[in-house]
Design a protein around this motif. Sequence first.
Motif, mmCIF file in Angstrom:
data_model
loop_
_atom_site.group_PDB
_atom_site.id
_atom_site.type_symbol
_atom_site.label_atom_id
_atom_site.label_comp_id
_atom_site.label_asym_id
_atom_site.label_seq_id
_atom_site.Cartn_x
_atom_site.Cartn_y
_atom_site.Cartn_z
ATOM 1 N N LEU A 163 0.844 -1.189 0.000
ATOM 2 C CA LEU A 163 0.000 0.000 0.000
ATOM 3 C C LEU A 163 0.882 1.242 0.000
ATOM 4 O O LEU A 163 1.884 1.286 0.730
ATOM 5 N N VAL A 164 0.511 2.232 -0.794
ATOM 6 C CA VAL A 164 1.320 3.447 -0.891
ATOM 7 C C VAL A 164 0.422 4.682 -0.845
ATOM 8 O O VAL A 164 -0.526 4.801 -1.619
ATOM 9 N N THR A 165 0.707 5.591 0.085
ATOM 10 C CA THR A 165 0.122 6.935 0.045
ATOM 11 C C THR A 165 1.265 7.922 -0.120
ATOM 12 O O THR A 165 2.237 7.881 0.635
ATOM 13 N N MET A 166 1.153 8.799 -1.097
ATOM 14 C CA MET A 166 2.234 9.746 -1.342
ATOM 15 C C MET A 166 1.730 10.860 -2.246
ATOM 16 O O MET A 166 0.914 10.621 -3.139
ATOM 17 N N GLY A 167 2.224 12.079 -2.009
ATOM 18 C CA GLY A 167 1.913 13.206 -2.876
ATOM 19 C C GLY A 167 1.316 14.399 -2.165
ATOM 20 O O GLY A 167 1.471 15.540 -2.617
ATOM 21 N N GLY A 168 0.633 14.168 -1.053
ATOM 22 C CA GLY A 168 -0.010 15.266 -0.344
ATOM 23 C C GLY A 168 0.992 16.301 0.148
ATOM 24 O O GLY A 168 0.751 17.513 0.054
ATOM 25 N N ASN A 169 2.122 15.836 0.666
ATOM 26 C CA ASN A 169 3.131 16.765 1.167
ATOM 27 C C ASN A 169 3.900 17.429 0.025
ATOM 28 O O ASN A 169 4.388 18.556 0.183
#
Length: 259
Positions: free
Chosen positions: A128-134
Motif C-alpha cells: 500500500l502506498v500513500t504519497m503526494g499530499g506533502n
Amino acid sequence: MNKNGIRSVTIVSVFFCLLWLVGLGWAVGEYYAGKPDNIPKKTNVEKKEGTKKEGLHIVALGDSLTRGTGDETGKGYVGVLMDEVKEKSKQDVRLTNLGITGQRSDQLKEQIQQAEVQRQIKTADMILVTMGGNDLFRGGQGLLEFDTEEITDIEKKFLENMNFIFQQIRASNPDSNVFFIGLYNPFIDLEQGKEMSAVVRHWNYQSAELSASFPKIVFVPTFDLFELKVNDYLYTDKFHPNTKGYRLIAERVASLLTW
C-alpha cells in the motif's frame, strides 16, 4: 478281453484324461493369469506442499495517511483494511507499516533503497502506498503560493520520483499487488478550492497513468469520496481524514480486492 482287462484299460484312460485336463488348465492359467517379466510399477505421486507461509504480509509505505494521523481509533485506512483482509481471506495477516509522517516523494525514494525496506517488500503479498499530499500541498503553503508553472514543476518531479519508487518495488517484488492511493482536496471549501481541485484532478490523472504503466500497480481514486462532504470526513486539523474518512479509503481499496 476279460472284465479285469477292460477295467484296467478304463482306469488308465481316465487317469491320462484327468492328467491332460490338469495340464491344460495349468497352461491356460499361466497364459491368462501369469505375470509378465517387467511389470510397470504404480507411481505414488505425493503432493508436495510449498513452503507454508504464516498468513498474508501487508507492507504499507508513505506519509501520515499511512500512519493514520487523525483517526481517533489509531487504525487509519491501513488498519481498517487489514481487518477486512483478515475477515475475507480467513488468514492471519501481518502488517509492516513503514509510513513516515510528513514524508515527501523524494524522501520515500531514499527510503525505498534501504536494504531492510527492500527485504520487507520482497516478502509482501500486498503493498500500500500513500504519497503526494506533502509534495503538492506543502502543509498548506501550496494553496497560498498557487502558481501553475510552479505546480507543474512540482508534479513533474513527483512523477519522476514515483516512477523510480515503482521500479524499485517491482525489482524487489514483481508479483504482489500494489495499491497507490490518490489524493483528495481537503481545501475544496476554501476560496481557491475549485482551482486546487483542478490541480488535484490533473495530479491524480498523471498518477493513474504512471501506475498503469507498471504491472499490478493499481491507482485508487479518493477525490470523489471527499468531494461533496469534505468537512464530514476531515480531522480537526482540516487536512487529514478522520475515522470516517479513513474508513471510506479502506473500503475503496477493499472493493478492488479479489479472494
